[in-house]
Scaffold this active site. Structure first.
Site, short mmCIF file in Angstrom:
data_model
loop_
_atom_site.label_atom_id
_atom_site.label_comp_id
_atom_site.label_asym_id
_atom_site.label_seq_id
_atom_site.Cartn_x
_atom_site.Cartn_y
_atom_site.Cartn_z
N ASP A 298 -57.92 65.84 32.41
CA ASP A 298 -57.56 66.81 31.37
C ASP A 298 -58.78 67.15 30.55
O ASP A 298 -59.03 66.49 29.54
CB ASP A 298 -56.44 66.23 30.51
CG ASP A 298 -55.87 67.24 29.55
OD1 ASP A 298 -56.16 68.42 29.69
OD2 ASP A 298 -55.13 66.82 28.63
N GLU A 332 -58.54 73.42 22.97
CA GLU A 332 -57.16 73.57 23.48
C GLU A 332 -56.26 72.50 22.89
O GLU A 332 -55.16 72.77 22.44
CB GLU A 332 -57.16 73.49 25.02
CG GLU A 332 -55.81 73.80 25.66
CD GLU A 332 -54.87 72.61 25.80
OE1 GLU A 332 -53.68 72.82 26.03
OE2 GLU A 332 -55.33 71.45 25.66
N GLU A 333 -56.78 71.27 22.92
CA GLU A 333 -55.94 70.13 22.53
C GLU A 333 -55.48 70.20 21.08
O GLU A 333 -54.42 69.72 20.74
CB GLU A 333 -56.71 68.81 22.74
CG GLU A 333 -57.12 68.54 24.18
CD GLU A 333 -55.95 68.21 25.08
OE1 GLU A 333 -54.79 68.30 24.64
OE2 GLU A 333 -56.21 67.87 26.25
N HIS A 432 -54.10 61.96 28.31
CA HIS A 432 -54.39 61.64 26.90
C HIS A 432 -54.52 60.14 26.64
O HIS A 432 -54.16 59.66 25.56
CB HIS A 432 -53.32 62.23 25.97
CG HIS A 432 -53.28 63.72 25.97
ND1 HIS A 432 -52.39 64.45 25.23
CD2 HIS A 432 -54.05 64.64 26.62
CE1 HIS A 432 -52.59 65.75 25.43
NE2 HIS A 432 -53.59 65.88 26.28
ZN ZN Z 1 -54.38 67.63 27.02
ZN ZN Z 2 -55.20 70.04 29.02
#
Ligand code: ZN
Ligand code: ZN
Length: 469
Positions: A298, A332-333, A432
């Site tokens: 991610d 983004e997060e 995450h």
């Molecule tokens: Zn993420």
């Molecule tokens: Zn992501």
């Protein structure tokens, strides 16, 4: 010539005419372009480039939450990498946000049976203050149950939501579980709670907790929010089953620094089209990650894939007709800030974004393609679907896909969109967490992923089709 012969010739001629019509009017690519597409497929299936890009990012940069040194390093890394991969143009687009400091966290059961727990602060949470919090826990099976609690019923207590995320190939268990993480603290605070603890949004059984963004509500007290590892959520549930009051101690030094602005940036690069340079095929992934693990899945995976796909096409003797633009979105997060900035900066040129796709989910082979294009151009996407059938990808029946993650903002602004669905069964074991590391990448699956993206980018950059029609 007898009747049967004449009929035979007529049938043959009709078939020929039909085939010719199919080739000249319906086919989105010429025979020569199809040969090129097949070459690109073979190149990406045999190349280690996407794998090496992810290795470079995770080794030389590591995790990269907005505002951290890793984030700043990743921007320099991405610009350099695009240049070294031969992109025609590379630029950045700045975003800013108030600083958030994760700080330290400790969580333990004080009574009836004292035990330590593994926890992590949710992204954007406030801290507990130096003294920490020690209070009785009130258990809720899910967010809906927490919402039903009477106002004032949680005064001075810690709300605990134990809902367990379900494992599914398409990751839809995430949508059902993530609501507690995003809104749970505000809901709990409205009922009087002084903190929220929740089972991690994750499908693993590791004693590792999953972070992720949370949000407060205007006018509602900001209370600390943390996620417990799955085994620790089980432990807490088991203690609660004994029917005695369970007290938990939580200490978090997280902090929102509203007066400190941190910067980040989208990194955008492109191979400029040879005939229709103003028309853009967009490939997206996000450059930031959480400050745990090395952000390999991610979204290092997406970064490696879209950069490699564009590079493979850039190695052809000539550029395709349209521009292929790789957008590595910032932040983004922490709220899709880079995507919002991109749409704001390019709003007058959105109609030239002919089609796009983002990769921000999964780590297995792609098995499905969903499209959201004009009714006429669906034929072209069906042709493309046939070309990726040998790679194990099937076309989903509905034509209404919104691009995932950041690229959804471009879909909402009118860009035709495609989503590629990989096997996401194991993605939320690592998502995450400290366990989102390079070793989880499967090189063979990544080659398939990259081949599909490379073929998609070339096909749509070359196709004789308006994807809005
Ligand atoms: Zn993420
Ligand atoms: Zn992501």
């Amino acid at each position: 010539m007898n009747l049967a012969m004449r009929k035979g010739i007529y049938t043959a001629l009709t078939a020929l005419a039909c085939a010719w019509t199919a080739m000249t009017s319906a086919q989105a690519l010429t025979e020569q372009e199809l040969v090129t597409l097949d070459t690109l497929k073979q190149t990406s299936l045999s190349s280690d480039l996407s794998y090496n890009i992810i290795e470079s990012l995770t080794t030389e940069v590591g995790n990269r939450m907005m505002g951290t040194p890793g984030d700043a390093k990743s921007i320099v890394w991405a610009v350099d990498k695009m240049k070294s991969l031969g992109f025609d143009k590379v630029w950045t687009e700045e975003v800013t946000k108030a600083q958030w400091i994760r700080g330290e966290v400790s969580a333990s059961i004080v009574s009836p049976y004292p035990q330590k727990m593994v926890a992590i602060a949710l992204g954007g949470s406030v801290g507990t203050g130096e003294k920490g919090i020690e209070a009785e826990v009130v258990h809720f099976e899910n967010l809906a149950a927490l919402k039903e609690a009477e106002k004032g019923s949680l005064d001075g207590k810690i709300a605990f939501v134990s809902y367990r995320m379900e494992r599914h190939i398409d990751g839809h268990g995430y949508g059902k579980a993530v609501g507690t993480r995003v809104t749970g603290a505000a809901v709990a605070a409205e009922k009087g709670a002084i903190a929220l603890i929740m089972r991690s949004v994750g499908t693993d059984d590791n004693r590792i907790a999953h972070t992720g963004i949370m949000r407060y509500k205007d006018g509602v007290k900001k209370i600390p929010a943390a996620a417990l590892s799955n085994p620790d959520a089980d432990l807490l549930v088991n203690q609660l089953k004994r029917g005695k009051a369970v007290t938990v101690a939580l200490n978090m030094s997280s902090e929102i620094q509203s007066d400190v602005q941190v910067k980040s940036a989208n990194v955008v690069g492109e191979f400029t089209g040879s005939e229709l340079p103003e028309q853009i095929v967009s490939l997206g992934a996000h450059l930031d990650s959480w400050d745990v693990g090395t952000g390999a899945l991610d979204d290092g995976l997406g970064i490696g894939m879209v950069m490699a796909a564009a590079h493979h096409i850039g190695q052809l003797p000539e550029r395709p007709k349209r521009t292929i633009r790789v957008i590595l979105f910032a932040a983004e997060e922490v709220g899709l800030l880079g995507a919002k900035k991109y749409v704001e900066l390019h709003k007058d040129n959105m109609s030239n974004h002919v089609i796009g796709a983002e990769w921000d989910f999964g780590l297995g082979p792609i098995y499905k393609m969903s499209v959201g294009v004009g009714a006429e151009s669906l034929n072209a996407m069906r042709e493309f679907a046939q070309l990726i059938t040998p790679l194990g990808v099937a076309l989903a029946p509905k034509n209404k896909a919104r691009a995932q993650s950041d690229m959804g903002a471009l879909s909402d602004a009118g860009m035709p969109s495609v989503n590629f669905s990989p096997d996401g069964s194991r993605y939320f074991d690592y998502h995450h967490t400290e366990n989102d590391t390079f070793d989880k990448i499967n090189p063979a699956d990544l080659k398939q992923n990259t081949a599909v993206y490379t073929m998609f980018a070339y096909f749509t950059a070359q196709a004789n089709t308006d994807f809005r029609k």
